[in-house]
Design an enzyme around this catalytic site. Structure first.
Site, mmCIF file in Angstrom:
data_model
loop_
_atom_site.group_PDB
_atom_site.id
_atom_site.type_symbol
_atom_site.label_atom_id
_atom_site.label_comp_id
_atom_site.label_asym_id
_atom_site.label_seq_id
_atom_site.Cartn_x
_atom_site.Cartn_y
_atom_site.Cartn_z
ATOM 1 N N ASP A 192 95.138 12.148 -6.980
ATOM 2 C CA ASP A 192 95.208 13.096 -8.092
ATOM 3 C C ASP A 192 96.654 13.057 -8.600
ATOM 4 O O ASP A 192 97.460 12.206 -8.159
ATOM 5 C CB ASP A 192 94.739 14.502 -7.672
ATOM 6 C CG ASP A 192 95.756 15.269 -6.837
ATOM 7 O OD1 ASP A 192 96.755 14.655 -6.380
ATOM 8 O OD2 ASP A 192 95.566 16.485 -6.630
ATOM 9 N N HIS A 193 96.984 13.951 -9.509
ATOM 10 C CA HIS A 193 98.331 13.949 -10.097
ATOM 11 C C HIS A 193 99.405 14.163 -9.037
ATOM 12 O O HIS A 193 100.500 13.616 -9.135
ATOM 13 C CB HIS A 193 98.426 15.019 -11.193
ATOM 14 C CG HIS A 193 98.013 16.376 -10.730
ATOM 15 N ND1 HIS A 193 96.697 16.686 -10.422
ATOM 16 C CD2 HIS A 193 98.717 17.508 -10.499
ATOM 17 C CE1 HIS A 193 96.626 17.944 -10.042
ATOM 18 N NE2 HIS A 193 97.835 18.465 -10.069
ATOM 19 N N HIS B 286 90.166 4.994 17.581
ATOM 20 C CA HIS B 286 89.256 5.961 18.202
ATOM 21 C C HIS B 286 88.143 6.435 17.274
ATOM 22 O O HIS B 286 87.021 6.653 17.717
ATOM 23 C CB HIS B 286 90.033 7.196 18.687
ATOM 24 C CG HIS B 286 90.942 6.897 19.841
ATOM 25 N ND1 HIS B 286 91.368 7.870 20.715
ATOM 26 C CD2 HIS B 286 91.507 5.745 20.265
ATOM 27 C CE1 HIS B 286 92.163 7.326 21.637
ATOM 28 N NE2 HIS B 286 92.264 6.037 21.367
ATOM 29 N N CYS C 103 96.932 12.919 -2.435
ATOM 30 C CA CYS C 103 97.098 14.087 -3.308
ATOM 31 C C CYS C 103 98.411 14.746 -2.900
ATOM 32 O O CYS C 103 99.241 14.099 -2.241
ATOM 33 C CB CYS C 103 95.897 15.027 -3.240
ATOM 34 S SG CYS C 103 95.598 15.851 -1.666
ATOM 35 N N GLY C 104 98.613 15.986 -3.283
ATOM 36 C CA GLY C 104 99.884 16.621 -2.948
ATOM 37 C C GLY C 104 100.070 16.776 -1.454
ATOM 38 O O GLY C 104 101.131 16.485 -0.896
ATOM 39 N N THR C 105 99.020 17.246 -0.795
ATOM 40 C CA THR C 105 99.081 17.476 0.652
ATOM 41 C C THR C 105 98.292 16.445 1.462
ATOM 42 O O THR C 105 98.474 16.353 2.675
ATOM 43 C CB THR C 105 98.468 18.847 0.986
ATOM 44 O OG1 THR C 105 97.101 18.836 0.516
ATOM 45 C CG2 THR C 105 99.236 19.980 0.327
ATOM 46 N N GLY C 106 97.368 15.760 0.833
ATOM 47 C CA GLY C 106 96.434 14.876 1.546
ATOM 48 C C GLY C 106 95.230 15.642 2.078
ATOM 49 O O GLY C 106 94.274 15.032 2.578
ATOM 50 N N ILE C 107 95.274 16.965 1.962
ATOM 51 C CA ILE C 107 94.224 17.792 2.572
ATOM 52 C C ILE C 107 93.001 17.928 1.656
ATOM 53 O O ILE C 107 91.864 17.760 2.101
ATOM 54 C CB ILE C 107 94.777 19.190 2.930
ATOM 55 C CG1 ILE C 107 95.888 19.065 3.975
ATOM 56 C CG2 ILE C 107 93.660 20.082 3.467
ATOM 57 C CD1 ILE C 107 96.661 20.370 4.210
ATOM 58 N N GLY C 108 93.230 18.220 0.399
ATOM 59 C CA GLY C 108 92.099 18.421 -0.513
ATOM 60 C C GLY C 108 91.226 17.186 -0.610
ATOM 61 O O GLY C 108 89.986 17.271 -0.519
ATOM 62 N N ARG D 267 83.568 3.598 24.516
ATOM 63 C CA ARG D 267 83.270 5.038 24.542
ATOM 64 C C ARG D 267 83.502 5.686 23.182
ATOM 65 O O ARG D 267 82.868 6.695 22.842
ATOM 66 C CB ARG D 267 84.111 5.732 25.610
ATOM 67 C CG ARG D 267 85.605 5.782 25.324
ATOM 68 C CD ARG D 267 86.384 6.345 26.505
ATOM 69 N NE ARG D 267 87.787 6.565 26.208
ATOM 70 C CZ ARG D 267 88.704 5.606 26.166
ATOM 71 N NH1 ARG D 267 88.369 4.341 26.390
ATOM 72 N NH2 ARG D 267 89.965 5.893 25.899
ATOM 73 N N HIS D 268 84.371 5.076 22.388
ATOM 74 C CA HIS D 268 84.643 5.633 21.059
ATOM 75 C C HIS D 268 83.452 5.427 20.123
ATOM 76 O O HIS D 268 83.217 6.248 19.235
ATOM 77 C CB HIS D 268 85.912 5.017 20.481
ATOM 78 C CG HIS D 268 87.117 5.245 21.341
ATOM 79 N ND1 HIS D 268 87.607 6.506 21.586
ATOM 80 C CD2 HIS D 268 87.883 4.381 22.055
ATOM 81 C CE1 HIS D 268 88.647 6.413 22.402
ATOM 82 N NE2 HIS D 268 88.828 5.138 22.704
#
Ligand code: RB5
Length: 149
Positions: free
Chosen positions: A8-9, A98, A65-70, A132-133
Protein backbone atom coordinates in the site's frame (compact mmCIF):
# COMPACT_ATOMS: atom_id res chain seq x y z
CA UNK A 1 10.91 -18.86 -8.90
CA UNK A 2 8.10 -16.41 -9.63
CA UNK A 3 7.32 -13.81 -6.99
CA UNK A 4 4.24 -11.64 -6.52
CA UNK A 5 4.91 -8.23 -4.97
CA UNK A 6 2.52 -5.74 -3.48
CA UNK A 7 2.25 -2.77 -1.16
CA UNK A 8 0.00 0.00 0.00
CA UNK A 9 1.14 3.63 0.11
CA UNK A 10 2.82 3.04 3.47
CA UNK A 11 5.01 0.31 2.00
CA UNK A 12 5.58 1.69 -1.50
CA UNK A 13 9.18 2.79 -1.00
CA UNK A 14 10.11 -0.48 0.65
CA UNK A 15 8.59 -2.47 -2.19
CA UNK A 16 10.67 -0.44 -4.66
CA UNK A 17 13.83 -1.27 -2.66
CA UNK A 18 12.92 -4.95 -2.74
CA UNK A 19 12.47 -4.74 -6.50
CA UNK A 20 16.05 -3.43 -6.79
CA UNK A 21 17.30 -6.50 -4.90
CA UNK A 22 15.24 -8.88 -7.05
CA UNK A 23 16.52 -7.18 -10.21
CA UNK A 24 20.12 -7.55 -9.00
CA UNK A 25 19.53 -11.22 -8.23
CA UNK A 26 17.80 -11.78 -11.58
CA UNK A 27 14.60 -13.01 -9.92
CA UNK A 28 11.27 -12.91 -11.75
CA UNK A 29 8.41 -10.98 -10.19
CA UNK A 30 5.13 -9.30 -10.95
CA UNK A 31 4.28 -6.04 -9.22
CA UNK A 32 0.60 -5.97 -8.19
CA UNK A 33 0.87 -2.34 -7.06
CA UNK A 34 0.34 0.12 -5.69
CA UNK A 35 2.58 2.29 -7.83
CA UNK A 36 2.97 5.50 -5.81
CA UNK A 37 2.57 6.90 -2.31
CA UNK A 38 -1.02 7.91 -3.05
CA UNK A 39 -3.29 6.34 -0.44
CA UNK A 40 -4.87 2.97 -1.21
CA UNK A 41 -6.50 0.31 0.99
CA UNK A 42 -4.04 -2.38 2.10
CA UNK A 43 -6.57 -5.28 2.04
CA UNK A 44 -6.95 -4.86 -1.73
CA UNK A 45 -3.31 -5.48 -2.55
CA UNK A 46 -2.91 -8.18 0.09
CA UNK A 47 -5.87 -9.99 -1.47
CA UNK A 48 -4.47 -9.68 -5.00
CA UNK A 49 -1.06 -11.07 -4.03
CA UNK A 50 -2.49 -13.71 -1.69
CA UNK A 51 -4.93 -15.03 -4.27
CA UNK A 52 -2.21 -15.21 -6.93
CA UNK A 53 0.02 -17.23 -4.59
CA UNK A 54 -2.80 -19.47 -3.32
CA UNK A 55 -3.82 -20.20 -6.92
CA UNK A 56 -0.29 -21.40 -7.67
CA UNK A 57 0.33 -18.66 -10.23
CA UNK A 58 3.30 -17.51 -8.15
CA UNK A 59 5.63 -19.42 -5.85
CA UNK A 60 5.75 -16.78 -3.14
CA UNK A 61 4.59 -13.26 -2.38
CA UNK A 62 6.03 -10.25 -0.60
CA UNK A 63 3.72 -7.50 0.60
CA UNK A 64 4.62 -4.27 2.39
CA UNK A 65 2.56 -1.71 4.24
CA UNK A 66 3.35 0.76 7.00
CA UNK A 67 3.56 -1.86 9.72
CA UNK A 68 3.36 -5.12 7.75
CA UNK A 69 0.44 -6.06 9.99
CA UNK A 70 -2.60 -5.02 7.97
CA UNK A 71 -1.47 -6.82 4.82
CA UNK A 72 -0.55 -9.83 6.96
CA UNK A 73 -3.99 -10.08 8.54
CA UNK A 74 -5.72 -9.69 5.17
CA UNK A 75 -3.48 -12.15 3.28
CA UNK A 76 -3.92 -14.80 5.98
CA UNK A 77 -7.69 -14.80 5.37
CA UNK A 78 -7.07 -16.53 2.03
CA UNK A 79 -7.01 -20.33 2.32
CA UNK A 80 -3.59 -21.64 1.37
CA UNK A 81 -1.77 -18.44 2.31
CA UNK A 82 0.68 -18.65 5.18
CA UNK A 83 1.82 -15.06 5.54
CA UNK A 84 4.64 -14.27 7.96
CA UNK A 85 5.35 -10.84 9.39
CA UNK A 86 9.12 -10.64 9.78
CA UNK A 87 11.27 -7.81 11.01
CA UNK A 88 14.36 -9.89 11.75
CA UNK A 89 16.37 -12.42 9.75
CA UNK A 90 16.03 -15.22 12.35
CA UNK A 91 12.25 -15.22 12.00
CA UNK A 92 12.46 -14.98 8.22
CA UNK A 93 14.59 -18.14 8.02
CA UNK A 94 12.62 -19.97 10.71
CA UNK A 95 9.23 -19.27 9.18
CA UNK A 96 10.30 -20.79 5.87
CA UNK A 97 11.77 -23.84 7.62
CA UNK A 98 8.96 -24.40 10.11
CA UNK A 99 5.79 -22.83 8.68
CA UNK A 100 6.48 -23.09 4.93
CA UNK A 101 5.33 -19.47 4.77
CA UNK A 102 4.50 -18.46 1.23
CA UNK A 103 3.98 -14.73 1.79
CA UNK A 104 6.37 -12.39 3.58
CA UNK A 105 5.06 -9.13 5.00
CA UNK A 106 7.08 -6.20 6.32
CA UNK A 107 6.48 -2.67 7.53
CA UNK A 108 8.27 0.26 5.96
CA UNK A 109 7.64 2.37 9.06
CA UNK A 110 9.20 -0.26 11.30
CA UNK A 111 12.56 -1.25 9.81
CA UNK A 112 15.24 0.24 7.57
CA UNK A 113 15.74 -0.76 3.96
CA UNK A 114 19.07 -2.48 4.69
CA UNK A 115 17.58 -4.88 7.21
CA UNK A 116 14.51 -5.44 5.04
CA UNK A 117 16.69 -6.54 2.14
CA UNK A 118 18.55 -8.98 4.42
CA UNK A 119 15.19 -10.35 5.60
CA UNK A 120 14.08 -10.94 2.02
CA UNK A 121 17.38 -12.72 1.28
CA UNK A 122 17.03 -14.90 4.39
CA UNK A 123 13.40 -15.75 3.58
CA UNK A 124 14.01 -16.57 -0.08
CA UNK A 125 17.15 -18.53 0.76
CA UNK A 126 15.58 -20.89 3.30
CA UNK A 127 13.74 -24.13 2.52
CA UNK A 128 10.83 -25.80 4.28
CA UNK A 129 12.23 -28.50 6.59
CA UNK A 130 9.24 -30.87 6.32
CA UNK A 131 9.07 -33.75 8.81
CA UNK A 132 7.28 -32.79 12.03
CA UNK A 133 6.72 -29.33 10.57
CA UNK A 134 4.68 -30.80 7.72
CA UNK A 135 2.29 -32.31 10.23
CA UNK A 136 1.81 -28.89 11.82
CA UNK A 137 1.31 -27.12 8.50
CA UNK A 138 -1.24 -29.80 7.59
CA UNK A 139 -3.10 -28.94 10.79
CA UNK A 140 -3.29 -25.31 9.68
CA UNK A 141 -4.92 -26.51 6.45
CA UNK A 142 -7.36 -28.56 8.53
CA UNK A 143 -8.38 -25.43 10.43
CA UNK A 144 -8.97 -23.65 7.11
CA UNK A 145 -11.05 -26.57 5.84
CA UNK A 146 -13.18 -26.54 8.99
CA UNK A 147 -14.19 -22.92 8.46
CA UNK A 148 -14.46 -22.96 4.66
CA UNK A 149 -18.01 -22.19 3.47
C1 RB5 B 1 -1.65 3.13 6.24
O1 RB5 B 1 -1.68 4.35 6.87
C2 RB5 B 1 -1.38 2.04 7.26
O2 RB5 B 1 -2.50 1.85 8.08
C3 RB5 B 1 -1.01 0.76 6.57
O3 RB5 B 1 0.10 0.94 5.76
C4 RB5 B 1 -0.65 -0.40 7.47
O4 RB5 B 1 0.31 -0.05 8.41
C5 RB5 B 1 -1.78 -1.13 8.05
O5 RB5 B 1 -1.61 -2.11 8.78
Amino acid sequence: MKLALGCDHGGYRLKEEIKKLLDEEGLTYQDFGCYSTEAVDYPDVAQAVGEAVAAGEFDKGIVCCGTGIGVNIAANKIPGVRAALCHDTFSAKATREHNDSNVLTMGERVIGFGLAVEIVKAWLGAEFAGGRHQRRVDKIAQIEAKYKK
